[in-house]
Design a protein around this motif. Structure first.
Motif, PDB file in Angstrom:
ATOM      1  N   THR A 140     -59.516   3.308  15.579  1.00 60.15           N
ATOM      2  CA  THR A 140     -58.267   2.958  14.932  1.00 60.15           C
ATOM      3  C   THR A 140     -57.949   1.501  15.196  1.00 60.15           C
ATOM      4  OG1 THR A 140     -56.971   3.617  16.863  1.00 60.15           O
ATOM      5  CG2 THR A 140     -57.429   5.317  15.205  1.00 60.15           C
ATOM      6  N   VAL A 141     -56.806   1.050  14.679  1.00 58.29           N
ATOM      7  CA  VAL A 141     -56.433  -0.349  14.850  1.00 58.29           C
ATOM      8  C   VAL A 141     -56.195  -0.675  16.305  1.00 58.29           C
ATOM      9  CG1 VAL A 141     -54.715  -2.091  14.242  1.00 58.29           C
ATOM     10  CG2 VAL A 141     -55.471  -0.427  12.535  1.00 58.29           C
ATOM     11  N   ALA A 142     -55.626   0.261  17.046  1.00 59.52           N
ATOM     12  CA  ALA A 142     -55.244   0.002  18.426  1.00 59.52           C
ATOM     13  C   ALA A 142     -56.232   0.531  19.434  1.00 59.52           C
ATOM     14  CB  ALA A 142     -53.873   0.608  18.705  1.00 59.52           C
ATOM     15  N   GLY A 143     -57.264   1.241  19.035  1.00 58.41           N
ATOM     16  CA  GLY A 143     -58.212   1.774  20.008  1.00 58.41           C
ATOM     17  C   GLY A 143     -59.026   2.901  19.410  1.00 58.41           C
ATOM     18  N   VAL A 170     -67.667   8.083   6.055  1.00 60.82           N
ATOM     19  CA  VAL A 170     -68.156   8.316   7.406  1.00 60.82           C
ATOM     20  C   VAL A 170     -66.963   8.295   8.342  1.00 60.82           C
ATOM     21  CG1 VAL A 170     -69.588   7.415   9.255  1.00 60.82           C
ATOM     22  CG2 VAL A 170     -70.401   7.322   6.901  1.00 60.82           C
ATOM     23  N   LYS A 171     -66.868   9.311   9.134  1.00 59.08           N
ATOM     24  CA  LYS A 171     -65.710   9.435  10.007  1.00 59.08           C
ATOM     25  C   LYS A 171     -65.975   8.798  11.363  1.00 59.08           C
ATOM     26  CE  LYS A 171     -62.454  12.857  11.716  1.00 59.08           C
ATOM     27  NZ  LYS A 171     -62.115  14.277  11.792  1.00 59.08           N
ATOM     28  N   CYS A 172     -67.004   9.191  12.025  1.00 59.49           N
ATOM     29  CA  CYS A 172     -67.332   8.630  13.330  1.00 59.49           C
ATOM     30  C   CYS A 172     -68.826   8.774  13.562  1.00 59.49           C
ATOM     31  CB  CYS A 172     -66.539   9.287  14.441  1.00 59.49           C
ATOM     32  SG  CYS A 172     -66.286  11.039  14.208  1.00 59.49           S
ATOM     33  N   VAL A 173     -69.350   7.937  14.440  1.00 62.07           N
ATOM     34  CA  VAL A 173     -70.798   7.780  14.604  1.00 62.07           C
ATOM     35  C   VAL A 173     -71.148   7.849  16.076  1.00 62.07           C
ATOM     36  CG1 VAL A 173     -72.783   6.288  14.165  1.00 62.07           C
ATOM     37  CG2 VAL A 173     -70.899   6.345  12.542  1.00 62.07           C
ATOM     38  N   LYS A 174     -72.267   8.480  16.365  1.00 59.93           N
ATOM     39  CA  LYS A 174     -72.866   8.482  17.698  1.00 59.93           C
ATOM     40  C   LYS A 174     -74.347   8.171  17.556  1.00 59.93           C
ATOM     41  CE  LYS A 174     -70.081   9.863  21.164  1.00 59.93           C
ATOM     42  NZ  LYS A 174     -70.097   9.429  22.554  1.00 59.93           N
ATOM     43  N   TYR A 175     -74.932   7.614  18.624  1.00 60.89           N
ATOM     44  CA  TYR A 175     -76.351   7.285  18.614  1.00 60.89           C
ATOM     45  C   TYR A 175     -77.035   7.965  19.794  1.00 60.89           C
ATOM     46  CZ  TYR A 175     -75.228   3.609  15.263  1.00 60.89           C
ATOM     47  OH  TYR A 175     -74.809   2.924  14.160  1.00 60.89           O
ATOM     48  N   LEU A 176     -78.228   8.457  19.536  1.00 58.72           N
ATOM     49  CA  LEU A 176     -79.091   8.974  20.598  1.00 58.72           C
ATOM     50  C   LEU A 176     -80.298   8.053  20.702  1.00 58.72           C
ATOM     51  CD1 LEU A 176     -79.171  12.862  20.080  1.00 58.72           C
ATOM     52  CD2 LEU A 176     -77.977  11.572  21.850  1.00 58.72           C
ATOM     53  N   GLN A 177     -80.507   7.503  21.881  1.00 64.08           N
ATOM     54  CA  GLN A 177     -81.670   6.653  22.105  1.00 64.08           C
ATOM     55  C   GLN A 177     -82.862   7.529  22.470  1.00 64.08           C
ATOM     56  OE1 GLN A 177     -81.844   3.442  21.637  1.00 64.08           O
ATOM     57  NE2 GLN A 177     -79.670   2.964  21.362  1.00 64.08           N
ATOM     58  N   VAL A 225     -50.238   1.646  20.113  1.00 64.03           N
ATOM     59  CA  VAL A 225     -50.576   0.226  20.054  1.00 64.03           C
ATOM     60  C   VAL A 225     -51.771  -0.131  20.925  1.00 64.03           C
ATOM     61  CG1 VAL A 225     -48.247  -0.488  19.462  1.00 64.03           C
ATOM     62  CG2 VAL A 225     -48.894  -0.285  21.855  1.00 64.03           C
ATOM     63  N   SER A 226     -52.050   0.653  21.959  1.00 61.71           N
ATOM     64  CA  SER A 226     -53.157   0.310  22.849  1.00 61.71           C
ATOM     65  C   SER A 226     -53.625   1.558  23.564  1.00 61.71           C
ATOM     66  CB  SER A 226     -52.728  -0.755  23.863  1.00 61.71           C
ATOM     67  OG  SER A 226     -53.825  -1.146  24.668  1.00 61.71           O
ATOM     68  N   ARG A 268     -55.302  -4.674  22.823  1.00 59.46           N
ATOM     69  CA  ARG A 268     -55.365  -4.310  21.415  1.00 59.46           C
ATOM     70  C   ARG A 268     -56.725  -4.713  20.866  1.00 59.46           C
ATOM     71  NH1 ARG A 268     -50.003  -4.433  17.909  1.00 59.46           N
ATOM     72  NH2 ARG A 268     -51.407  -3.018  16.823  1.00 59.46           N
ATOM     73  N   LYS A 269     -57.285  -3.852  20.008  1.00 64.01           N
ATOM     74  CA  LYS A 269     -58.586  -4.145  19.414  1.00 64.01           C
ATOM     75  C   LYS A 269     -58.490  -5.243  18.368  1.00 64.01           C
ATOM     76  CE  LYS A 269     -60.846  -1.086  21.735  1.00 64.01           C
ATOM     77  NZ  LYS A 269     -61.852  -1.501  22.735  1.00 64.01           N
ATOM     78  N   LYS A 270     -57.449  -5.192  17.546  1.00 66.04           N
ATOM     79  CA  LYS A 270     -57.256  -6.202  16.518  1.00 66.04           C
ATOM     80  C   LYS A 270     -55.952  -6.919  16.799  1.00 66.04           C
ATOM     81  CE  LYS A 270     -59.806  -3.775  12.882  1.00 66.04           C
ATOM     82  NZ  LYS A 270     -59.763  -3.249  11.505  1.00 66.04           N
TER      83      LYS A 270
END
Length: 1618
Positions: free
Chosen positions: A275-278, A241-248, A541-542, A574-576
């Motif tokens: 990604t690791v940085a965003g 799975v590459k990327c995900v979107k949701y529809l409510q 990095v960010s 940074r995310k992580k």
């Protein structure tokens, strides 16, 4: 029919036991599914409940019905649960879109530390299926089949991985090969309601074109509220799975009357890769959604299919324009040293970023890249980028549809929502600070209504104009929906304000805000998000991510984004990251703008004054600053308070770093504390600000304050940070009140989204006068905060009642031998004395005079430290506890005021009360004390002046009470004629009579005595708000050692011990010469803790009454557990494994355990519930711990609950079980609280100004107990006593949660119990135990005599078309595994049947739970019998007997033996109205015998009525599907097992006591066994005329044949005369 339920949650599966031979199975099973994940992943999982018919040797298993929903639907419900709801079952291949059955379930989601909440229900209410369906709010039962058609056209700019900067010496061939590797094998996937559809795979392309429609057939409205869209790729035989979107669904549809079906697009959906940085742009997909409601009854309910569709031309849908994004980087500072040293650059992302090209071997940087900058520093902690007055600008132009109108409308509504939120916050602040009656609230509410109404009018006009230019169906429907909502809100604003009920008005205002907030976001994205990346060399990095609506430009201010055309201070994160490091990479000041390229000049016009650029006609690459304002910044850091420890000792070494612009300064380190006091002012000179003075004053530049913990070896750990908004003083303003000097205020300190503490600080910016030389601020020493800024101090006294230490653990493998406690308040310290051998303090009371701020908000926290005195006077730190001091502040009471509160509003002493000694009462008859009543008489000076008037008024009131009581007595007599109280009364009768709607049992047990009850608490006794945790005398403080996390469950592992003490802080000495007292009336001059109990040793007896377990976590593979109780108190252990309850998750223990102990050694008790196993290790289910010491030493008197009725003699089922009588308890309470002794009259008691009357009916034979019951009523209402009153613990059963140490925070079930603690004294013996052994079921025999039937439906035709039925009656009690049936009444031509047949059902009945008990083995390998509790329900069914096919079901009758409709005496009175909810009911356990006519009911199977059935289903009128099927004459007789043995009867018509054979008509026979009757009553009856005709014809033919045969011979004879 046999059935079982299969439960699937995610990939975990469980199933129930098989229930045989019933269409209404009773499962009553409990399952637990545990997950360790985050909420987003959990919400993606689905819950599927499927009812199966089990497989057979000749058939496969079959789905009878199912229901599917996602966990998000359950999570969005109140308390995250569906409680006792009926789930509508459907089948994949049903003939029409109606329910195939109903399944009653409870689904609850619990997080760590959460306790399930049981809603209150009325047990007497009928369980109506229609009004109690498992449906989310807004979803109706009328669900139709729908096709969700997803049209997937193509994707653009899809890449597999991030493109990096190329190597300079890379040739073209290598670059092409690398680019081809970036092109993945792409496919698109849609997941909805547990069904998944996906497109074909397009290989090695970044612009795949599918042109396919993915159709999902599902019921609508669906129980799943989210549609999951996934952009995936396949590589090397793997799927990822590459990327995900949701529809409510709620955002793309409306379920209101004028709503619309789910619709979407055609529109682009922009996907982003994490990604690791965003995040980074991953591609966009052109997609549309259309929903179709269809009525093809032969189609499957749930299916997925794919079709090809023609391509779509984008230019025919939208007008494309060049969109420009412009970002100017003004300042980059506060770069943490952890991310250095590396050159820094920035990259702008808006859609796909192409690879950087090479020109002549050199990098050709586009306009959305900056060059690399080497950071600089003024110290070794934080770095900054020196742009040298040449600020880089990034811009990028992309070709996108011009749909800005969506963004404009979203910003307008967003502005309205933001302004309403500000007003809601102001109103909430006024209400929380007890200003609900102020006129300010009314003005604020009127202002709220006026602003909302005016804003809605303006917004409606804009939305209506936008509807005419909408490009998609969703735009049109959303616009109409928005207009309707705004019009409705505008109308509500006219009615929102009510001067009499401001709180209700405020609640309506909050609902209005929520409705407007939901209108802000549009599900169809207009433009992709803007990304600004920060690079260290080639590594990202960010990232800062901006929604397009926040940057969009418009000439109208309300339509523009919140960041558009402004310099905003933002943080790169940074995310992580390592938790010991700061997540913030740096602080940046950015100028942002997004709009059409042709409006680029408007971007430059919005720049603040002082900025210049070279290229006037083009978009500049750099900005320069020619004008600026210079300030001096002063930051005042006073103190902080933190709840988390960052050292392994449980303390921290905090220091503060303040960052202003490019400079930073640090405070001194405060060691070993959680409440540091810095008291420093940091001065920064030459601080530059951009823009005009008005702009700076409107939005001052924020000051970053970072808090850090310094560990050993000078290592640092990030704690958190906050922003200070300075107060600005320009040259033309005066430095004075009210703004200057700046007032200190508490600022929240955040670490990510968590508040880790707060800090008392303020800041100010002072404009520097021209010509004044500013010195270098690096040489300034830290100075203390000025006196006019610090809070003023006043004299207080800190008094502590040290009780003892409990549960001390070893520290570094050494026991704590000589502990001492240190209490710190600011800079003052209070030491305790040493403890004795039993860990109680020898001299418990200590006090010290301290100085505290005069404002409560500035009060410092209180720090409690435990230290151990080691050898040579060395103090070893053990643990600490930090708390707020506000909760211990006591406001002294003047003695005169204290006496006024006790004596009444107008009386000043107790002596004035004694003059009214005999004038308060009116003589009454003792037998008339029938009602539970509390009389409060408060007397003032006016009553003293008019005593006759007072007495006259009381006489009138008494007479009115008498009249009411007599009417009540008459009513009770009438009711007693209908129902008599059961003779078998015990403690369980009281227990079940006290159950409310929160209990699992649905039966209410009525007793005549209203005081024959107890209180059942749904959680722990100490958690009740009325009892304050039993810390009113002995407080509890957990001492921590280690790095705490803020999670109470996880921090339990860091608890090193518990300190028990009581703290009081009060202003002392007083400023006046008045006499102040404590709440108990003692002089405050002698100390606050006068009259407190001694902390010496105390012997006691404790009894633990374990009632039952509730929803214990199953430990066996079969979903059951064999529970037993283990109780531990210090070294004493009771293991009750011999009395385990087999195979039951809701076991009834009914056990009492007794211990002997002494305080403080046996201060707590641990109760654990285990699962018994015969051949394997026994498993711990859960445990709970109870503090016995706090229950004894409390004013709430929790050692033994007060019963609601006093009985002098112990001959009843529940005698008085306390050591003291109510009068003795009341006298002791009055003495403890310095109250006058109770004054008794013949029927009431008076304490001070409060009078209590007898609560129960007492006759002449119980006059001796009247005084005790009067005192008992006063004790139950002790909280009405002014000042000294509080709630006393009544007789109760508490429900305690069980937790397993291996699964911290997750509840493993509950156990109901209560505890009695009796101190051992010579003059007061310990009472007898209460017998709570579970009541054994009583053996009964139900004799059902089937006499006759009438008007039974005839569903068969004989050979000649006559309607008939071969009737027989089948019946069972409880479970249908062993039914009994009558013989067959053949050939019933009018629905009449005669049987004279007897059913005999022996069963065991438990009256307390109204259940029939069956003991049986679930399978052949079980050793223990499983106890099954099933409803005591008699089911009688009428069937049609068939020989060569299955019998036909005609109708049914279900009777609850304890509450079923009274039968009709005459057959003509038997109608369906008898089964109504208002029909009179009878209880067979009391009447024992009854006979009458009852109707059969059942669904219609007539083909002519199938259209009516579908119509009723569509109109949600399910009860109308049950039709009249016949009448039954039945006699019911209930006898006990002893009576049945003395007077036996036989089954059917057998002996003993045989029944006479029925007198059936001659037409009742079986045709295959009675051929003569068949000829007579079937053939002859219908063909007699035809038979006669045939017979005559045959005779005639015979006569003619004989004549013809005889004619020749006779003629010859005639001729020859023979």
């Amino acid at each position: 029919m046999n059935s079982y339920v299969h439960i699937k949650v995610g990939k975990q599966m469980q199933k129930t036991k098989i229930r045989h031979n019933t269409g209404s199975p009773y499962y009553n099973e409990y399952f637990v599914f545990e997950f360790k994940t985050n909420l987003q992943v959990l919400n993606d999982k689905t819950i599927t409940l499927t009812v199966f018919r089990p497989k057979h040797i000749f058939r496969r298993k079959k789905i009878l019905g199912y229901i599917t929903m996602d966990i998000a639907t359950v999570w969005n419900q109140p308390d995250h649960q569906f409680y006792r709801k009926w789930a509508i079952l459907s089948t994949p291949k049903s003939n029409f879109a109606g329910p195939r059955g109903y399944l009653k379930v409870t689904i609850t989601i619990l997080t760590k530390g959460q306790i399930p909440k049981i809603p209150i229900i009325n047990p007497l209410e009928e369980d109506d299926i229609e009004t109690n369906l498992l449906l989310p709010e807004g979803v109706t039962m009328e669900r139709r089949r729908a096709l969700f058609v997803f049209k997937v056209y193509k994707a653009i700019d899809v890449t597999r991985k991030t493109s990096q900067m190329p190597v300079v010496n890379e040739d073209d061939q290598d670059r092409d090969r690398r680019n081809r590797r970036d092109y993945p094998n792409v496919y698109f996937k849609v997941t909805f309601a547990g069904l998944t559809a996906k497109t074909s795979v397009k290989r090695r392309t970044s612009h795949p074109k599918w042109n396919e429609s993915l159709t999902i057939a599902e019921m609508y409205p669906a129980l799943c509220q989210k549609i999951k869209l996934e952009l995936c790729y396949k590589l090397h035989m793997r799927k990822r799975v590459k990327c995900v979107k949701y529809l409510q669904l709620t955002s793309i549809s409306s379920d209101k009357d004028d709503g619309f079906l789910p619709t979407f697009g055609p529109a682009y959906i922009y996907f982003y890769r994490k990604t690791v940085a965003g995040e980074e742009f991953a591609g966009k997909v052109l997609l549309s959604l259309e929903t179709k409601i269809f009525t093809d009854i032969q189609s499957k309910t749930r299916c997925v299919f794919k079709e090809s569709i023609p391509p779509i031309l984008e230019t025919s849908l939208w007008n494309f324009e060049d969109i420009l994004v412009f970002i100017a980087i003004i300042n980059v500072s506060a770069i943490h040293v952890h991310y250095l040293p590396k050159p820094i650059s920035f990259e702008l992302g808006f859609g796909r970023t192409k690879a950087i090209e090479l020109a002549n071997g050199n990098l050709l940087l586009p306009k959305y890249y900056t060059r690399r900058y080497n950071p600089k520093t003024l110290d070794s902690n934080f770095w900054h980028i020196d742009f040298d007055n040449s600020f880089p600008c990034l811009h990028k132009v992309a070709y996108y549809p011009n749909l800005r109108r969506r963004l404009y409308i979203a910003n307008i509504i967003g502005t309205i929502a933001y302004n309403l939120k500000q007003r809601i916050s102001e109103l909430d602040y006024l209400f929380r600070h007890n200003q609900g009656k102020s006129e300010m609230i009314g003005d604020k509410l009127l202002e709220f209504c006026a602003y909302t109404s005016e804003s809605c009018k303006k917004c409606m006009d804009l939305v209506q104009n936008a509807i005419s230019i909408c490009v998609t169906n969703l735009d049109t429907e959303k616009g109409k929906y928005c207009v309707r909502e705004l019009a409705d809100i505008e109308e509500m604003c006219q009615k929102i304000y009510n001067p009499r009920s401001k709180k209700n008005s405020f609640a309506r205002a909050q609902r209005i805000y929520e409705r407007i907030r939901l209108l802000v976001d549009h599900p169809q994205e207009t433009l992709p998000d803007v990304l600004l990346w920060m690079r260290f060399e080639n590594e990202k990095v960010s990232c800062l991510k901006f929604a397009a609506k926040d940057l969009i430009y418009s000439s109208t201010p309300d339509e523009a984004g919140r960041y558009c055309g402004k310099i905003s201070t933002l943080y790169f994160k940074r995310k992580k990251f390592n938790k010991s490091k700061s997540p913030v990479v740096c602080k940046s000041d950015l100028y942002l703008w997004l709009g059409l390229k042709k409006d680029s000049q408007e971007c430059l016009k919005l720049l603040p004054p002082g900025f210049e650029y070279n290229n006037v006609d083009e978009i500049p690459d750099f900005l320069s600053l020619k004008e600026s304002i210079i300030f001096q910044c002063r930051v005042h850091i006073y103190q902080g308070r933190f709840g988390l420890a960052y050292d392994y000792t449980g303390l921290s070494d905090f220091f503060v770093t303040v960052i202003v612009g490019e400079r930073c300064k640090r405070t001194k380190v405060r060691h070993a504390t959680l409440n540091p006091i810095w008291n420093e002012t940091l001065i920064f000179r030459h601080v530059v600000a951009y823009g005009k003075r008005e702009q700076i004053a409107q939005k001052p530049p924020p000051i970053i304050v970072e808090i850090t913990d310094q560990d050993k070896c000078c290592q640092t750990e990030h704690v958190g940070r906050c922003e200070l908004i300075p107060v600005i003083k320009f040259k033309n303003t005066v430095y004075g009140p009210p703004d200057f000097p700046p007032r200190l205020a508490w600022r929240d300190i955040h670490n990510e989204n968590i508040i880790v503490g707060d800090m008392l600080a303020s800041a100010e910016l002072l404009e520097v006068t021209e010509g004044v030389k500013e010195e270098d601020d690096l040489n300034d020493d830290n100075i203390p905060v000025a006196d006019d800024i610090r809070p003023k101090l006043e004299n207080y006294r800190l008094e502590v009642h040290f009780w003892g230490l409990r549960d001390l653990h070893k520290v570094q493998h050494l026991s704590v031998m000589k502990p001492k406690v240190l209490i710190e308040c600011g800079e003052e310290k209070l030491w305790s004395d040493n403890v004795s051998h039993n860990l109680n303090f020898v001299n418990p009371i200590k006090c010290i005079d301290i100085k505290l701020p005069n404002y409560e908000e500035f009060l410092p926290p209180l720090s409690i430290k435990l230290l151990d005195m080691r050898a040579f006077g060395n103090l070893k730190y053990i643990g600490n506890h930090s708390t707020h001091i506000q909760e211990f502040v006591f406001h002294p009471i003047i003695r005169n005021d204290w006496e006024k509160q006790l004596a009444g509003f107008g009386l000043k002493s107790y002596e004035s009360l004694r003059s009214h000694k005999d004038s308060f009462y009116v003589d009454m008859n003792m037998d008339e004390k029938k009602e539970h009543k509390l009389t409060l008489n408060v007397f003032d000076e006016q009553k003293k002046e008019h005593p006759k008037c007072c007495c006259l008024g009381r006489c009138v009131i008494r007479c009115m009470h008498l009249l009411g009581k007599r009417n009540k007595i008459v009513k009770e007599v009438v009711e007693d004629d209908d129902e008599s109280e059961e003779d078998n009364v015990d403690w369980w009768t009281k227990y079940y009579a006290s159950l409310d709607g929160t209990a699992e049992e649905s039966t209410v047990h009525h007793v005549k005595n209203p005081n024959f009850k107890l209180k059942i608490y749904n959680d722990e006794l100490e958690n009740q708000a009325d009892f304050r945790g039993f810390t009113d005398i002995v407080g509890k403080f957990k001492l921590y050692r280690g790095k705490t996390t803020g999670d109470d469950v996880e921090d339990e592992s860091f608890v090193i011990g518990t300190l028990k003490c009581k703290i009081s802080v009060y202003a002392w000495p007083p400023v006046d010469e008045l006499h102040y007292v404590t709440p108990s009336g003692f002089s405050l001059e002698d100390g606050f803790f006068q009259g407190y109990p001694n902390n010496g040793s105390l012997d006691f007896v404790v009894r633990v009454y374990c009632v039952r377990g509730i929803k214990l976590t199953p430990k066996d593979l079969a979903g059951k557990c064999d529970a037993y109780v283990v109780i531990r108190m210090d070294q004493s252990v009771i293991n009750d494994s011999k009395n385990y309850v087999p195979k039951n998750v809701n076991p009834t223990f009914g056990r009492c355990f007794e211990f002997s102990g002494s305080f403080p050694k046996d201060h707590s008790l641990t109760l654990s519930v285990w699962d018994w196993d015969r051949s394997s290790r026994r498993d711990l289910i859960g445990e709970t711990r109870i503090d016995l010491e706090n229950r004894v030493y409390t004013a709430h008197r929790a050692n033994c609950g007060l019963q609601f009725e006093y009985k002098e003699f112990a001959d009843g089922p529940c005698p008085w079980r306390d050591q003291q009588r109510p009068t003795e308890i009341l006298e002791k309470l009055c003495l403890t609280h310095s109250l006058p002794p109770p004054e008794y009259s013949p029927e009431s008691v008076r304490i001070g100004s409060v009078e209590f009357t007898a609560p129960i009916a007492v006759g002449d034979d119980k006059r001796s107990s009247l005084k005790e019951n009067v005192a008992l009523n006063a004790l139950h209402n002790w909280n009405r006593i002014p000042v000294a009153g509080c709630h006393l613990v009544p007789e109760h059963v508490e429900t305690r949660s069980l937790y397993n140490p291996s699964k911290p925070g997750l509840e493993q079930g509950k156990i109901q119990l209560w505890i009695d603690v009796f101190p051992l004294t010579e003059d007061r013996p310990v009472p007898d135990m209460v017998n709570i052994k579970p009541r054994k079921p009583v053996s009964y025999e139900l004799r059902v005599t089937i006499w006759n039937t009438e008007e039974v439906v005839l569903n068969e035709d004989d050979f000649f078309g006559d309607k008939k039925s071969d009737i027989y009656v089948k019946g069972w009690l409880g479970r249908p595994d062993k039914p009994q049936q009558t013989d067959t009444h053949y050939r019933s031509l009018n629905g009449e049947g005669n049987f004279n047949w007897r059913f005999v059902f022996p069963f065991d009945y438990l009256s307390t739970e109204n259940k029939a008990i069956q003991m049986k083995k679930e399978n052949a390998f079980d050793i223990d019998l499983t106890e099954l509790k099933i409803p005591c329900r008699l089911v009688l069914q009428v069937w049609d007997n068939d020989i060569f096919s299955k019998d036909d079901f005609l109708g049914t009758l279900t009777l609850e033996l304890n509450r079923f409709p009274r039968g009709a005496k005459l057959v003509k009175d038997c109608t369906l109205k008898m089964l109504g909810t208002n029909a009179p009911k009878i209880n067979l356990f009391k009447t024992r015998r009854t006979r009458g006519w009852w109707p059969f009911i059942g669904p219609s199977l007539d083909s002519k009525q199938i259209l009516t059935v579908r119509t009723l289903i569509r109109k949600n009128k399910i009860e109308n599907l049950l039709f009249f099927k016949g009448k039954l004459d039945v006699e019911l007789e209930l006898v006990t097992a002893e009576e049945a043995a003395a007077n036996p009867v036989g089954l059917g018509r057998s002996k003993p006591s045989p029944l006479a054979p029925p007198k059936r008509p001659e037409t009742s026979f079986a045709w295959f066994s009675n051929p003569l009757k068949t000829c007579r009553f079937i053939v002859w009856k219908n063909l007699k005329y035809k038979i006669l005709k045939v017979f005559l014809i045959l005779v005639l033919l015979v006569f003619i044949g004989v004549a013809i045969y005889s004619f020749p011979g006779y003629s010859v004879k005639k001729l020859l005369h023979a």
